[in-house]
Scaffold this active site. Sequence first.
Site, mmCIF file in Angstrom:
data_model
loop_
_atom_site.group_PDB
_atom_site.id
_atom_site.type_symbol
_atom_site.label_atom_id
_atom_site.label_comp_id
_atom_site.label_asym_id
_atom_site.label_seq_id
_atom_site.Cartn_x
_atom_site.Cartn_y
_atom_site.Cartn_z
ATOM 1 N N GLU A 280 0.814 -1.216 0.000
ATOM 2 C CA GLU A 280 0.000 0.000 0.000
ATOM 3 C C GLU A 280 0.849 1.269 0.000
ATOM 4 O O GLU A 280 0.312 2.369 -0.024
ATOM 5 C CB GLU A 280 -0.975 -0.008 1.181
ATOM 6 C CG GLU A 280 -2.089 -1.022 1.009
ATOM 7 C CD GLU A 280 -3.127 -0.992 2.118
ATOM 8 O OE1 GLU A 280 -4.228 -1.523 1.898
ATOM 9 O OE2 GLU A 280 -2.843 -0.453 3.208
ATOM 10 N N GLY B 299 -11.504 -19.618 5.673
ATOM 11 C CA GLY B 299 -12.090 -20.655 6.507
ATOM 12 C C GLY B 299 -11.511 -22.036 6.299
ATOM 13 O O GLY B 299 -11.851 -22.970 7.044
ATOM 14 N N THR C 48 -12.308 -8.130 7.869
ATOM 15 C CA THR C 48 -11.462 -7.082 7.311
ATOM 16 C C THR C 48 -9.987 -7.232 7.673
ATOM 17 O O THR C 48 -9.114 -7.097 6.824
ATOM 18 C CB THR C 48 -11.954 -5.689 7.759
ATOM 19 O OG1 THR C 48 -13.300 -5.510 7.321
ATOM 20 C CG2 THR C 48 -11.090 -4.594 7.190
ATOM 21 N N ALA C 49 -9.659 -7.490 8.917
ATOM 22 C CA ALA C 49 -8.258 -7.486 9.354
ATOM 23 C C ALA C 49 -7.702 -8.879 9.622
ATOM 24 O O ALA C 49 -6.628 -9.009 10.199
ATOM 25 C CB ALA C 49 -8.114 -6.638 10.610
ATOM 26 N N ALA C 50 -8.403 -9.910 9.183
ATOM 27 C CA ALA C 50 -7.960 -11.268 9.512
ATOM 28 C C ALA C 50 -6.578 -11.573 8.958
ATOM 29 O O ALA C 50 -5.717 -12.139 9.653
ATOM 30 C CB ALA C 50 -8.972 -12.287 8.994
ATOM 31 N N GLY C 51 -6.343 -11.205 7.706
ATOM 32 C CA GLY C 51 -5.045 -11.489 7.097
ATOM 33 C C GLY C 51 -3.918 -10.740 7.779
ATOM 34 O O GLY C 51 -2.833 -11.296 8.006
ATOM 35 N N ASP C 52 -4.138 -9.478 8.115
ATOM 36 C CA ASP C 52 -3.108 -8.699 8.790
ATOM 37 C C ASP C 52 -2.861 -9.220 10.199
ATOM 38 O O ASP C 52 -1.718 -9.219 10.679
ATOM 39 C CB ASP C 52 -3.508 -7.230 8.842
ATOM 40 C CG ASP C 52 -3.544 -6.591 7.465
ATOM 41 O OD1 ASP C 52 -2.759 -7.018 6.592
ATOM 42 O OD2 ASP C 52 -4.368 -5.677 7.249
#
Length: 291
Positions: free
Chosen positions: A136, A210, A236-240
Site C-alpha cells: 500500500e 475458513g 477485514t483485518a484477519a489477514g493482517d
Amino acid sequence: MISVFGSANMDLVAYTATAPRRGETVTGRAFGTVPGGKGANQAVAAARAGAEVAFVGAVGDDAFGPVMRETLESAGVDVSRLRVVPGSSGIAHIVVDDEGGNSIIVIPGANGTVTGVSQDDLSVIARSDALLLQLELPMEAVVAAARQAEVPVILTPAPARELPSELLGAVALIVPNEHEAEAITGLADPGEALEALLDLVPEAVITLGGRGALYGSRSGERLRVPAVPVKAVDTTAAGDTFVGALAVARAEGRPQAEALRFAATAAALSVRREGASTSMPTRAEIDAALR
C-alpha cells in the site's frame, strides 16, 4: 522486535446485509470510522500478540492523522518514525456484508508520499527480528526497504500487483491469500501456487480463509494448518492479524507448525469482532484460546 514499513489508513466502514452490485443502491445498518491500513494493522496485531513493535510510515495533517497515531501508541507501537505530511491521510472505503465478507477501495493519501527509506528508518529496522512489508506504499519504497533491510523480510503482497524481481530477491517469507497467490503465479490451485511461489522466495504461506493455511519452504517442509472454527462477523483485518501474529511467533523461535497455529488462532479471534485494529486479540486472548 518487529518493524513495520507500511500504510496507515482511516477505514470508513459501511455495514450492510448485502453489498451493492454495480449501479445498485442498498440501505446499510451501521457506519464507523476505524483506524486501519495494512501496515498499521500488522503493527497493532504484532504488538497485541506480545512483541515490541516499531512503525515506519506517514499520516496527513488532517483530523485523521492524530487519531491513527494515538491508536498505534495505545497498542504499544513505537511511532517515532511516523511522519506527518501536508494533505489527507490514507483512506479505505470498506463495505462489510452480513456474512463478514468485505470489499475495499484504498485512497493512498499520505502513504503515497513515502517514496523511499531514510537512514533513520533503517536504523530502527536494523534493531528488529523481522521487517513486515505490504504493497500500500509506492513500490519503489517497498523495494528500497526490502533491499536495504538487514533482517528477514516478510511480505504481504496486497493489493495484488506485479512483483519486481529485486523485491522478491530480498524476501524471506511471502504471505498471500489464495487470490493473491493466483495473481502472482497464474495458478488457481493453492497447492500448485505454493510450489510456484517457492521458486521465487525461500518460504511461503498461503492463507485460505475458513480453510486454514498452507506453508512450504525450499527445505522441503510442507504444512497445512486448519482454520479455527468461529462465526465471522467482519473479516477485514484477519489477514493482517495472521501476519502480525506469525511474525511474533517466529521471532520467539517457535516451531513452524506451532507458529502457524498461533497465527491462525489470532486471525480467528479477530473475525469475531467488527473493525480492523479494534478487532485484534491480545496475547492473553490468544494464549487462552490455544489452551
